[in-house]
Design a protein around this motif. Structure first.
Motif, short mmCIF file in Angstrom:
data_model
loop_
_atom_site.label_atom_id
_atom_site.label_comp_id
_atom_site.label_asym_id
_atom_site.label_seq_id
_atom_site.Cartn_x
_atom_site.Cartn_y
_atom_site.Cartn_z
N ARG A 107 83.55 -56.18 -40.76
CA ARG A 107 84.55 -56.25 -39.68
C ARG A 107 85.91 -56.64 -40.21
O ARG A 107 86.93 -56.16 -39.72
N MET A 108 85.93 -57.49 -41.22
CA MET A 108 87.19 -57.96 -41.80
C MET A 108 87.93 -56.81 -42.50
O MET A 108 89.15 -56.68 -42.38
N LEU A 109 87.20 -55.95 -43.18
CA LEU A 109 87.83 -54.88 -43.95
C LEU A 109 88.00 -53.58 -43.17
O LEU A 109 88.60 -52.64 -43.67
N PHE A 110 87.48 -53.53 -41.95
CA PHE A 110 87.55 -52.31 -41.15
C PHE A 110 89.00 -52.00 -40.79
O PHE A 110 89.76 -52.86 -40.38
N ARG A 111 89.38 -50.74 -40.97
CA ARG A 111 90.70 -50.27 -40.54
C ARG A 111 90.50 -49.29 -39.42
O ARG A 111 89.68 -48.37 -39.52
N ALA A 112 91.26 -49.45 -38.37
CA ALA A 112 91.16 -48.54 -37.24
C ALA A 112 91.59 -47.14 -37.67
O ALA A 112 92.49 -46.99 -38.50
N PRO A 113 90.97 -46.11 -37.11
CA PRO A 113 91.37 -44.75 -37.49
C PRO A 113 92.78 -44.45 -36.99
O PRO A 113 93.25 -45.06 -36.02
N PRO A 114 93.47 -43.55 -37.64
CA PRO A 114 94.84 -43.23 -37.21
C PRO A 114 94.82 -42.56 -35.83
O PRO A 114 93.80 -41.98 -35.43
N PRO A 115 95.91 -42.62 -35.11
CA PRO A 115 95.94 -41.98 -33.80
C PRO A 115 95.78 -40.47 -33.95
O PRO A 115 96.21 -39.88 -34.95
N PRO A 116 95.17 -39.81 -32.97
CA PRO A 116 94.95 -38.36 -33.09
C PRO A 116 96.26 -37.60 -33.05
O PRO A 116 97.26 -38.05 -32.49
N LEU A 117 96.25 -36.43 -33.66
CA LEU A 117 97.42 -35.57 -33.67
C LEU A 117 97.65 -35.01 -32.26
O LEU A 117 96.70 -34.88 -31.48
N PRO A 118 98.89 -34.66 -31.92
CA PRO A 118 99.14 -34.13 -30.57
C PRO A 118 98.43 -32.80 -30.37
O PRO A 118 98.33 -31.98 -31.27
N LYS A 119 97.95 -32.61 -29.16
CA LYS A 119 97.19 -31.40 -28.84
C LYS A 119 98.08 -30.27 -28.32
O LYS A 119 97.67 -29.13 -28.30
N ASN A 120 99.28 -30.56 -27.86
CA ASN A 120 100.13 -29.54 -27.23
C ASN A 120 101.17 -29.00 -28.22
O ASN A 120 102.37 -29.14 -28.04
N ILE A 121 100.70 -28.33 -29.25
CA ILE A 121 101.59 -27.73 -30.25
C ILE A 121 101.98 -26.34 -29.75
O ILE A 121 101.12 -25.55 -29.36
N ALA A 122 103.27 -26.04 -29.75
CA ALA A 122 103.75 -24.74 -29.26
C ALA A 122 103.33 -23.63 -30.22
O ALA A 122 103.17 -23.83 -31.43
N ALA A 123 103.18 -22.41 -29.68
CA ALA A 123 102.81 -21.26 -30.49
C ALA A 123 103.93 -20.93 -31.47
O ALA A 123 105.11 -21.11 -31.17
N ALA A 124 103.57 -20.41 -32.63
CA ALA A 124 104.56 -20.13 -33.67
C ALA A 124 105.38 -18.87 -33.39
O ALA A 124 106.46 -18.70 -33.93
N GLY A 125 104.91 -17.97 -32.59
CA GLY A 125 105.65 -16.74 -32.31
C GLY A 125 104.93 -15.54 -32.88
O GLY A 125 103.81 -15.63 -33.38
#
Length: 142
Positions: A107-125
Motif C-alpha cells: 500500500r505504501m509503494l502503490f501509485r495510482a494509475p494515471p487519469p484516462p485519456l480523453p475520449k472525445n478526440i475529433a476526426a483527423a479529416g
C-alpha cells in the motif's frame, strides 16, 4: 478422548496467556530476538525495506508500532504484542506478521494509475487530402 481433553486444556491455557498479554508492551521491552525477527522478515520481503519499532499511538494500546520506509516512502502499522512475541517460536505467527508487513509495504509503494485519456478526440479529416501535394512536378522516380 484423552488427546481431545489435552488439546482443550492447552487451548484454554493459550487463551488465558493471551488475556495476560493484553497489557501494554513498552518499546524498551522489545528484545534482540524481536529486533532480529523484524530484520529477517523485512529482508525476505525486500532488501531495500527498512523497519523499526515505535511506540503505538494509543496510551494503553496492547500493540507495537512498526514504521517502514523504502524508496523515499514511509508507512506505519501496529501489530498485537502477542503476535510479535509468538512469532519468534511459531511459524504461523511469523507468516501472519510477514503478511501484515508486506501488505503495508505494498500500500505504501502503490501509485495510482494515471487519469484516462480523453475520449472525445475529433476526426483527423479526409486522408486523401493529406496525400496530394497539389500541382507541380512530382517527386520524380523513387
Amino acid at each position: 478422548m484423552v488427546a481431545a481433553g489435552a488439546h482443550a486444556a492447552a487451548s484454554a491455557a493459550a487463551v488465558a496467556a493471551a488475556g495476560t498479554e493484553r497489557r501494554r508492551v513498552r518499546l524498551r521491552e522489545i528484545g534482540d530476538a524481536q529486533q532480529r525477527l523484524l530484520r529477517e522478515l523485512t529482508q525476505r520481503i525486500s532488501t531495500r525495506l527498512d523497519a523499526e519499532f515505535t511506540e503505538p499511538v494509543g496510551a494503553d494500546s496492547p500493540n507495537i508500532g512498526i514504521t517502514l520506509s523504502e524508496r523515499g516512502r514511509n508507512g506505519a502499522l501496529e501489530v498485537p504484542a502477542a503476535l510479535l512475541l509468538r512469532a519468534d517460536a511459531e511459524a504461523d505467527a511469523r507468516e501472519a506478521l510477514r503478511q501484515r508487513i508486506k501488505a503495508t509495504r505494498d500500500r505504501m509503494l502503490f501509485r495510482a494509475p494515471p487519469p484516462p485519456l480523453p475520449k472525445n478526440i475529433a476526426a483527423a479529416g479526409d486522408p486523401a487530402f493529406f496525400r496530394s501535394r497539389g500541382p507541380g512536378p512530382g517527386r520524380g522516380r523513387r
